[in-house]
Design a protein around this motif. Structure first.
Motif, PDB file in Angstrom:
ATOM      1  N   ALA A 199       0.829  -1.210   0.000  1.00 13.99           N
ATOM      2  CA  ALA A 199       0.000   0.000   0.000  1.00 13.99           C
ATOM      3  C   ALA A 199       0.856   1.250   0.000  1.00 13.99           C
ATOM      4  CB  ALA A 199      -0.923  -0.011   1.218  1.00 13.99           C
ATOM      5  N   GLN A 200       1.938   1.236   0.776  1.00 10.36           N
ATOM      6  CA  GLN A 200       2.818   2.401   0.837  1.00 10.36           C
ATOM      7  C   GLN A 200       3.564   2.631  -0.478  1.00 10.36           C
ATOM      8  OE1 GLN A 200       3.883   4.820   3.877  1.00 10.36           O
ATOM      9  NE2 GLN A 200       1.801   4.531   3.165  1.00 10.36           N
ATOM     10  N   GLU A 201       4.000   1.567  -1.107  1.00 13.42           N
ATOM     11  CA  GLU A 201       4.656   1.710  -2.414  1.00 13.42           C
ATOM     12  C   GLU A 201       3.698   2.333  -3.429  1.00 13.42           C
ATOM     13  OE1 GLU A 201       5.823  -2.295  -3.208  1.00 13.42           O
ATOM     14  OE2 GLU A 201       7.664  -2.184  -1.989  1.00 13.42           O
TER      15      GLU A 201
ATOM     16  N   GLN B  63      11.363   4.213  -3.804  1.00 11.48           N
ATOM     17  CA  GLN B  63      11.482   4.681  -2.422  1.00 11.48           C
ATOM     18  C   GLN B  63      12.894   5.166  -2.110  1.00 11.48           C
ATOM     19  OE1 GLN B  63       9.824   0.967  -0.812  1.00 11.48           O
ATOM     20  NE2 GLN B  63       8.218   2.159   0.169  1.00 11.48           N
ATOM     21  N   GLU B  64      13.889   4.428  -2.576  1.00 14.94           N
ATOM     22  CA  GLU B  64      15.277   4.816  -2.326  1.00 14.94           C
ATOM     23  C   GLU B  64      15.627   6.084  -3.092  1.00 14.94           C
ATOM     24  OE1 GLU B  64      19.799   3.017  -2.933  1.00 14.94           O
ATOM     25  OE2 GLU B  64      18.088   1.641  -2.864  1.00 14.94           O
ATOM     26  N   SER B  65      15.213   6.174  -4.361  1.00 14.56           N
ATOM     27  CA  SER B  65      15.510   7.357  -5.169  1.00 14.56           C
ATOM     28  C   SER B  65      14.836   8.604  -4.592  1.00 14.56           C
ATOM     29  CB  SER B  65      15.045   7.143  -6.620  1.00 14.56           C
ATOM     30  OG  SER B  65      15.768   6.094  -7.226  1.00 14.56           O
ATOM     31  N   PHE B  66      13.610   8.433  -4.112  1.00  8.47           N
ATOM     32  CA  PHE B  66      12.884   9.540  -3.496  1.00  8.47           C
ATOM     33  C   PHE B  66      13.650  10.068  -2.283  1.00  8.47           C
ATOM     34  CE2 PHE B  66       9.426  10.790  -0.428  1.00  8.47           C
ATOM     35  CZ  PHE B  66       9.030  11.945  -1.087  1.00  8.47           C
TER      36      PHE B  66
ATOM     37  N   ILE C 257      12.540   9.923 -10.749  1.00 14.85           N
ATOM     38  CA  ILE C 257      12.333   9.010  -9.625  1.00 14.85           C
ATOM     39  C   ILE C 257      11.369   7.889 -10.026  1.00 14.85           C
ATOM     40  CG2 ILE C 257      11.400   8.794  -7.276  1.00 14.85           C
ATOM     41  CD1 ILE C 257      12.330  11.670  -6.757  1.00 14.85           C
ATOM     42  N   LEU C 258      10.324   8.246 -10.765  1.00 14.44           N
ATOM     43  CA  LEU C 258       9.326   7.260 -11.183  1.00 14.44           C
ATOM     44  C   LEU C 258       9.898   6.204 -12.128  1.00 14.44           C
ATOM     45  CD1 LEU C 258       6.326   9.701 -11.637  1.00 14.44           C
ATOM     46  CD2 LEU C 258       6.320   7.687 -10.143  1.00 14.44           C
ATOM     47  N   LEU C 259      10.987   6.535 -12.822  1.00 18.53           N
ATOM     48  CA  LEU C 259      11.609   5.586 -13.756  1.00 18.53           C
ATOM     49  C   LEU C 259      12.694   4.742 -13.097  1.00 18.53           C
ATOM     50  CD1 LEU C 259      11.944   7.911 -16.904  1.00 18.53           C
ATOM     51  CD2 LEU C 259      10.280   6.066 -16.540  1.00 18.53           C
TER      52      LEU C 259
END
Length: 510
Positions: A27-29, A60-63, A53-55
């Motif tokens: 859910a969090q992802e 989560q790590e990139s964010f 980030i979306l690619l």
């Protein structure tokens, strides 16, 4: 027979039965991806490369790598301030319909936190989750026909620059669905009264006309309201006028330190359900009677991160250092304190909400609030968190057979230039010996906290205690901020503010 109550209870039970168990990590992802997708073309999204980030292989790590931490002051100065200047598409694609005013526990000046229509919907969905969870609490059918007293800030929101402003409890109450208005007390007319004392006076006068089954609000202000009703009608306890009161939904602060004083106003036990509604969103709600922990609302518009609660990661003002590591839900551990970070559908990004939490059950995403980052007292290495302070108050309540609903503390140098922990405790039992209380408090904290024990053997010279009336705490809040609503007493004060507090307490302790 409670025909309507049985129908409502049956519907809630059916909805809970049909609902599938939430996979909180998945859910969090999904929430993070949806947040980034919707905000990628905002000023903020372009600045921090949401499209890239979306690619990435690990969103989560990139964010966490590309977006810095923000507290209110930093995000307001760099981003939200643009909303007040008429700019659009700043940190969220829609302009906020509301701004939640929050002075919290930190000062007179109000923070203005955007509340979008997406956030109103997220809060509504979390509220539905809370109602659905009532099926787990074995409440009788007639409970669902009773009225609900929601004691928050005024619903008379102020119009300003094409939006409305007020505290989050007032904003939420002004958005209750039409079908709920028949259950909602004190009703729209009384709820709009801005002066808290006047509003409580109206509630007390009208209390006999209502059949209250549930209460909702911050414990300190709920207690004062109940005391006023009891006093106005010359009662022994609140159940003499509201015999069907069965549930109290607590919020804003941990209920533990208020439990004894709250129960003293009851004629029989009530079910207490903890919730966590902040100005920035509906964070968590208790969904099971077996625990007083709350489940994070992981699929309703908020993405959570967790920074290990360690002095090396926190600046003196309570904000985070840049190098502080963050964890996503799949990497946290139970029984460790974390600083809560949120990103929301109101355009808050990696936002330090100011609270610390602890997981009691990671798989169920259940937490307890353990304190505030600004209320972490680490002068001379004592490392006292609010949950340890709350535990100490419970111990003193039991030891001295009293209630201590409010307290505050400051680490300050006295005339001998040595550091002391100076406590003010709010208790109706004021003839107890301050020195005796100080000794008991000191002994408890030495046993409960090894860092405190070490500090007491070195630079922390001693403990001073002053027991005063709880009313002084409530009147201080009214003088410095505003009674009721989201206002909470500061558990830890800096020396400058503490000097003001001591002067006020001295002049008003009659």
């Amino acid at each position: 027979m409670a025909i309507l109550g049985n129908i409502i209870k049956g519907f809630i039970n059916l909805k809970d039965t049909l609902s599938s168990e939430t996979n909180h990590i998945e859910a969090q992802e999904k929430v993070l991806k949806n947040l980034l997708e919707k905000a990628k073309n905002t000023q903020f999204g372009k600045k921090y490369h949401f499209d890239a980030i979306l690619l990435s292989d690990d969103i989560q790590e990139s964010f966490a790598d590309l977006v810095p931490y923000f507290d209110y002051n930093s995000i307001n100065k760099k981003w939200w301030n643009k909303l007040h200047q008429g700019e659009e598409n700043v940190t969220w694609p829609e302009n906020p319909s509301y701004f939640a005013l929050s002075s919290g526990t930190t000062g007179k000046s109000s923070k203005r936190i955007p509340v979008t229509d997406d956030m109103i919907e997220a809060i509504r969905q979390s509220g539905i989750k809370q109602v659905s969870a009532l099926s787990h609490f074995d409440l009788p059918a007639d409970f669902f026909e009773k009225e609900i007293m929601m004691l928050g800030s005024s619903t008379d929101l102020k119009e300003r620059n094409n939006h409305l402003e007020g505290e989050i409890s007032g904003i939420s109450a002004s958005n209750i669905p039409f079908w709920f208005k028949g259950y909602y007390k004190p009703g729209e007319d009384i709820a709009k009264i801005d002066d808290w004392d006047e509003r409580i006076e109206h509630i007390a006068k009208n209390a006999k006309n209502w059949d209250i089954g549930a209460l909702s609000g911050i414990p300190a202000w709920i207690e004062l309201m109940l005391q006023k009703v009891i006093e106005h009608h010359n009662l022994e306890n609140i159940h003499e006028i509201w015999p069907n009161l069965q549930v109290y939904t607590s919020g804003g602060v941990a209920f533990g330190s208020y439990e004894k004083s709250f129960n003293a106003l009851m004629g029989k036990p009530v079910t207490v359900i903890d919730t966590y509604l902040a100005s920035e969103g509906y964070i968590a709600t208790q969904v099971r009677p077996e625990t007083d922990a709350m489940q994070l609302n992981t699929n309703h518009g908020i993405y959570f991160e967790f920074v290990p609660f360690h002095p090396d990661y926190i600046k003196e003002d309570g904000s985070l250092k840049k190098r502080a590591p963050s964890l996503s839900l799949q990497n946290v551990k139970p029984n460790q304190d974390y600083i809560l970070i949120i990103s929301t559908v109101s355009g808050a990004w990696r936002y330090l909400i100011g609270d610390t939490i602890r997981f009691t059950d990671v798989e169920k995403a259940e937490i307890k609030i353990t304190g505030r980052t600004k209320f972490f007292l680490n002068t001379v290495g004592s490392q006292l968190s609010v949950n340890k302070m709350d535990d100490a108050m419970k111990h003193l309540e039991k030891k001295f057979k009293t209630t201590i609903p409010e307290y505050t503390i400051c680490a300050k140098r006295l005339e001998d230039r040595e550091f002391y922990h100076c406590w003010y405790l709010g208790s109706e039992l004021q003839d107890i010996n301050n020195e005796e209380v100080a000794n008991e408090l000191d002994l408890f904290l030495k046993e409960a906290n090894k860092n405190y024990k070490v500090a007491r053997s070195k630079a922390l010279k001693g403990v001073k205690v002053s027991v005063i009336s709880p009313d002084i705490f409530y009147n201080w809040s009214g003088k410095n901020k505003k009674k009721g609503g989201q206002v909470k007493m500061a558990r830890v004060m800096k020396e400058k503010k503490f000097r003001e507090w001591e002067e006020y307490a001295k002049n008003n302790n009659f």
